[in-house]
Design a protein around this motif. Structure first.
Motif, PDB file in Angstrom:
ATOM      1  N   ASP A 146      78.183  18.562  81.333  1.00  0.00           N
ATOM      2  CA  ASP A 146      78.886  19.648  82.022  1.00  0.00           C
ATOM      3  C   ASP A 146      78.058  20.225  83.171  1.00  0.00           C
ATOM      4  O   ASP A 146      78.111  21.425  83.459  1.00  0.00           O
ATOM      5  CB  ASP A 146      79.267  20.761  81.042  1.00  0.00           C
ATOM      6  CG  ASP A 146      78.048  21.369  80.347  1.00  0.00           C
ATOM      7  OD1 ASP A 146      76.948  20.776  80.423  1.00  0.00           O
ATOM      8  OD2 ASP A 146      78.189  22.440  79.717  1.00  0.00           O
ATOM      9  N   THR A 147      77.299  19.374  83.852  1.00  0.00           N
ATOM     10  CA  THR A 147      76.484  19.833  84.982  1.00  0.00           C
ATOM     11  C   THR A 147      77.356  20.517  86.029  1.00  0.00           C
ATOM     12  O   THR A 147      78.459  20.069  86.354  1.00  0.00           O
ATOM     13  CB  THR A 147      75.750  18.642  85.621  1.00  0.00           C
ATOM     14  OG1 THR A 147      74.808  18.117  84.687  1.00  0.00           O
ATOM     15  CG2 THR A 147      75.001  19.072  86.876  1.00  0.00           C
ATOM     16  N   THR A 148      76.846  21.627  86.558  1.00  0.00           N
ATOM     17  CA  THR A 148      77.550  22.411  87.568  1.00  0.00           C
ATOM     18  C   THR A 148      76.872  22.221  88.922  1.00  0.00           C
ATOM     19  O   THR A 148      75.640  22.288  89.028  1.00  0.00           O
ATOM     20  CB  THR A 148      77.547  23.901  87.195  1.00  0.00           C
ATOM     21  OG1 THR A 148      78.201  24.069  85.933  1.00  0.00           O
ATOM     22  CG2 THR A 148      78.264  24.730  88.245  1.00  0.00           C
ATOM     23  N   ILE A 149      77.668  21.971  89.957  1.00  0.00           N
ATOM     24  CA  ILE A 149      77.160  21.797  91.319  1.00  0.00           C
ATOM     25  C   ILE A 149      77.246  23.117  92.069  1.00  0.00           C
ATOM     26  O   ILE A 149      78.289  23.782  92.045  1.00  0.00           O
ATOM     27  CB  ILE A 149      77.971  20.731  92.076  1.00  0.00           C
ATOM     28  CG1 ILE A 149      77.832  19.366  91.400  1.00  0.00           C
ATOM     29  CG2 ILE A 149      77.548  20.653  93.546  1.00  0.00           C
ATOM     30  CD1 ILE A 149      78.825  18.333  91.898  1.00  0.00           C
ATOM     31  N   LEU A 150      76.169  23.509  92.724  1.00  0.00           N
ATOM     32  CA  LEU A 150      76.161  24.656  93.630  1.00  0.00           C
ATOM     33  C   LEU A 150      75.902  24.108  95.032  1.00  0.00           C
ATOM     34  O   LEU A 150      74.766  23.747  95.360  1.00  0.00           O
ATOM     35  CB  LEU A 150      75.081  25.671  93.261  1.00  0.00           C
ATOM     36  CG  LEU A 150      75.179  26.322  91.869  1.00  0.00           C
ATOM     37  CD1 LEU A 150      74.438  25.466  90.828  1.00  0.00           C
ATOM     38  CD2 LEU A 150      74.577  27.723  91.873  1.00  0.00           C
ATOM     39  N   PHE A 151      76.947  23.985  95.851  1.00  0.00           N
ATOM     40  CA  PHE A 151      76.816  23.432  97.201  1.00  0.00           C
ATOM     41  C   PHE A 151      76.748  24.589  98.190  1.00  0.00           C
ATOM     42  O   PHE A 151      77.664  25.410  98.261  1.00  0.00           O
ATOM     43  CB  PHE A 151      78.004  22.527  97.536  1.00  0.00           C
ATOM     44  CG  PHE A 151      77.613  21.326  98.340  1.00  0.00           C
ATOM     45  CD1 PHE A 151      76.956  21.463  99.561  1.00  0.00           C
ATOM     46  CD2 PHE A 151      77.884  20.046  97.884  1.00  0.00           C
ATOM     47  CE1 PHE A 151      76.573  20.361 100.296  1.00  0.00           C
ATOM     48  CE2 PHE A 151      77.506  18.923  98.615  1.00  0.00           C
ATOM     49  CZ  PHE A 151      76.843  19.076  99.819  1.00  0.00           C
ATOM     50  N   ILE A 152      75.653  24.666  98.948  1.00  0.00           N
ATOM     51  CA  ILE A 152      75.358  25.851  99.741  1.00  0.00           C
ATOM     52  C   ILE A 152      75.120  25.463 101.200  1.00  0.00           C
ATOM     53  O   ILE A 152      74.334  24.554 101.487  1.00  0.00           O
ATOM     54  CB  ILE A 152      74.106  26.570  99.182  1.00  0.00           C
ATOM     55  CG1 ILE A 152      74.271  26.830  97.685  1.00  0.00           C
ATOM     56  CG2 ILE A 152      73.860  27.881  99.929  1.00  0.00           C
ATOM     57  CD1 ILE A 152      72.980  27.217  96.984  1.00  0.00           C
ATOM     58  N   ASN A 153      75.779  26.165 102.102  1.00  0.00           N
ATOM     59  CA  ASN A 153      75.564  25.967 103.539  1.00  0.00           C
ATOM     60  C   ASN A 153      74.297  26.688 104.000  1.00  0.00           C
ATOM     61  O   ASN A 153      73.612  27.347 103.211  1.00  0.00           O
ATOM     62  CB  ASN A 153      76.758  26.482 104.333  1.00  0.00           C
ATOM     63  CG  ASN A 153      77.950  25.549 104.270  1.00  0.00           C
ATOM     64  OD1 ASN A 153      77.931  24.548 103.563  1.00  0.00           O
ATOM     65  ND2 ASN A 153      78.998  25.878 105.000  1.00  0.00           N
ATOM     66  N   ASP A 154      74.019  26.636 105.294  1.00  0.00           N
ATOM     67  CA  ASP A 154      72.855  27.309 105.878  1.00  0.00           C
ATOM     68  C   ASP A 154      73.183  28.787 106.101  1.00  0.00           C
ATOM     69  O   ASP A 154      73.357  29.245 107.229  1.00  0.00           O
ATOM     70  CB  ASP A 154      72.437  26.636 107.187  1.00  0.00           C
ATOM     71  CG  ASP A 154      73.601  26.437 108.147  1.00  0.00           C
ATOM     72  OD1 ASP A 154      74.762  26.428 107.696  1.00  0.00           O
ATOM     73  OD2 ASP A 154      73.348  26.292 109.362  1.00  0.00           O
ATOM     74  N   ILE A 155      73.242  29.540 105.003  1.00  0.00           N
ATOM     75  CA  ILE A 155      73.677  30.934 105.024  1.00  0.00           C
ATOM     76  C   ILE A 155      72.568  31.843 104.519  1.00  0.00           C
ATOM     77  O   ILE A 155      71.585  31.391 103.941  1.00  0.00           O
ATOM     78  CB  ILE A 155      74.947  31.130 104.168  1.00  0.00           C
ATOM     79  CG1 ILE A 155      74.727  30.542 102.770  1.00  0.00           C
ATOM     80  CG2 ILE A 155      76.156  30.499 104.858  1.00  0.00           C
ATOM     81  CD1 ILE A 155      75.888  30.732 101.810  1.00  0.00           C
ATOM     82  N   VAL A 156      72.750  33.143 104.738  1.00  0.00           N
ATOM     83  CA  VAL A 156      71.839  34.161 104.219  1.00  0.00           C
ATOM     84  C   VAL A 156      72.511  34.799 102.997  1.00  0.00           C
ATOM     85  O   VAL A 156      73.643  35.275 103.095  1.00  0.00           O
ATOM     86  CB  VAL A 156      71.532  35.227 105.290  1.00  0.00           C
ATOM     87  CG1 VAL A 156      70.574  36.279 104.745  1.00  0.00           C
ATOM     88  CG2 VAL A 156      70.928  34.563 106.533  1.00  0.00           C
ATOM     89  N   ILE A 157      71.811  34.799 101.863  1.00  0.00           N
ATOM     90  CA  ILE A 157      72.430  35.225 100.609  1.00  0.00           C
ATOM     91  C   ILE A 157      71.480  36.049  99.763  1.00  0.00           C
ATOM     92  O   ILE A 157      70.263  36.019  99.944  1.00  0.00           O
ATOM     93  CB  ILE A 157      72.893  34.013  99.772  1.00  0.00           C
ATOM     94  CG1 ILE A 157      71.746  33.003  99.600  1.00  0.00           C
ATOM     95  CG2 ILE A 157      74.111  33.359 100.377  1.00  0.00           C
ATOM     96  CD1 ILE A 157      72.085  31.825  98.704  1.00  0.00           C
TER      97      ILE A 157
END
Length: 338
Positions: A146-157
């Motif tokens: 059940d691996t979860t993917i966190l796909f992240i752009n070049d953003i400030v968070i």
């Protein structure tokens, strides 16, 4: 590795993690090789100016979730500002934390004249997922089923942005969960081209001659979700991206899903819209947009977006965020006009 968000980005990110997210960290395992549960994926180009807040938030999130249960995959492409050099120097620190780190490069240029932008973007996104999708399944795989993917752009968070998306993804039993990304001033939604509401239309209306963008009238022809959006509650959409997304990893590992460009008989669409189309076709249409998570692509724009649109900790403290109000009522069928 220990970035203070208030010093550079000047964001009012909480210094402590809310008890709301207490169930997200992985419980210690008796296995000698813990299975990876959270897979962070990024494609970065000329990103030196935002690497501190971006990587700082990701690293702090991994510390909270359990570094030994996290993997980080970054594809760096053609940067001339030192992005690759900085990312390569993270190797030893991440290894010491217990994080599995994959850093690769690509010469693809989605912005080049006469190139197929969506085809290149799809290739880059799939490359970032390759360490996960190439391993297969079973007891010898380093990844949990059940691996979860966190796909992240070049953003400030902030850390709470990532954790709230994860929380909503798990609590709502979603298959894809998106943030909201904003242009300068927080005035207009950024990922407008790839996002569609449950009416099948853009999140906001654009006149046929493209002269007028009615950016403040979000979800103009989807009254139930317009009302939820007005209360900053999560809502179901047909497709989204919003700067970062959470995805169930299993369909990608099983090669049932991948990022792709349009086929011969399809309209020209962005790869997130095509991904959503494929998900709906496989009965995976629980796609969620979370208005409490507001991000942007520069320090100033992010401060403006969070000031105008709200920080996570402010939104979830409101009376709107009660269990019965927070949960969406899922629609099983996509809009008829898609």
């Amino acid at each position: 590795m220990t970035h203070n968000m208030s010093l550079t980005a000047k964001l009012e990110c909480p210094t402590e993690i809310s008890s709301r997210y207490a169930d997200l960290p992985i419980k210690p395992s008796s296995l000698s090789q813990p299975k990876i549960k959270y897979f962070f994926a990024l494609d970065l180009y000329q990103a030196t100016h935002i690497l501190l807040p971006l990587m700082g938030a990701i690293i702090e999130t991994m510390r909270f979730l359990g570094p030994e249960y996290c993997a980080l995959s970054i594809v760096e492409g053609r940067s001339t500002d030192g992005t690759y050099d900085i990312l390569s120097r993270l190797q030893s620190e991440l290894a010491a934390m217990g994080v599995r780190y994959y850093l690769t490069t690509s010469d693809l240029n989605p912005k080049a004249v006469w190139e197929d932008r969506i085809k290149h973007l799809s290739t880059l996104r799939n490359q970032a997922l390759q360490p996960l999708t190439s391993t297969g399944v079973g007891k010898f795989s380093p990844y949990a089923a059940d691996t979860t993917i966190l796909f992240i752009n070049d953003i400030v968070i902030c850390v709470e942005d990532l954790l709230e998306l994860l929380y909503q993804h798990q609590t709502q039993d979603a298959k894809m969960t998106c943030a909201f990304d904003w242009n300068a001033g927080g005035g207009s939604f950024y990922d407008s081209w790839v996002s569609r509401s449950m009416s099948g239309n853009l999140f906001f209306e654009i006149t046929h001659d493209a002269k007028y963008w009615l950016t403040q009238d979000m979800f103009f022809d989807d009254p139930p979700n317009q009302e939820r959006y007005a209360r900053h509650l999560p809502l179901q959409v047909y497709s989204c991206w919003g700067g970062m997304v959470i995805l169930d990893g299993a369909p990608f590992v099983q090669h049932k899903l991948e990022f792709r460009d349009h086929r011969e008989d399809e309209c020209h669409m962005g790869e997130p819209t095509l991904l959503a189309k494929d998900m709906w076709g496989q009965g995976l249409g629980k796609i969620l947009a979370v208005p409490s998570v507001n991000v942007a692509y520069e320090y100033k724009a992010t401060r403006e977006a969070k000031k105008g649109r709200g920080y996570v900790h402010d939104r979830i403290a409101s009376a709107n965020y009660k269990p019965r109000k927070e949960l969406v009522e899922w629609v099983d069928k996509p809009p008829y006009c898609i």
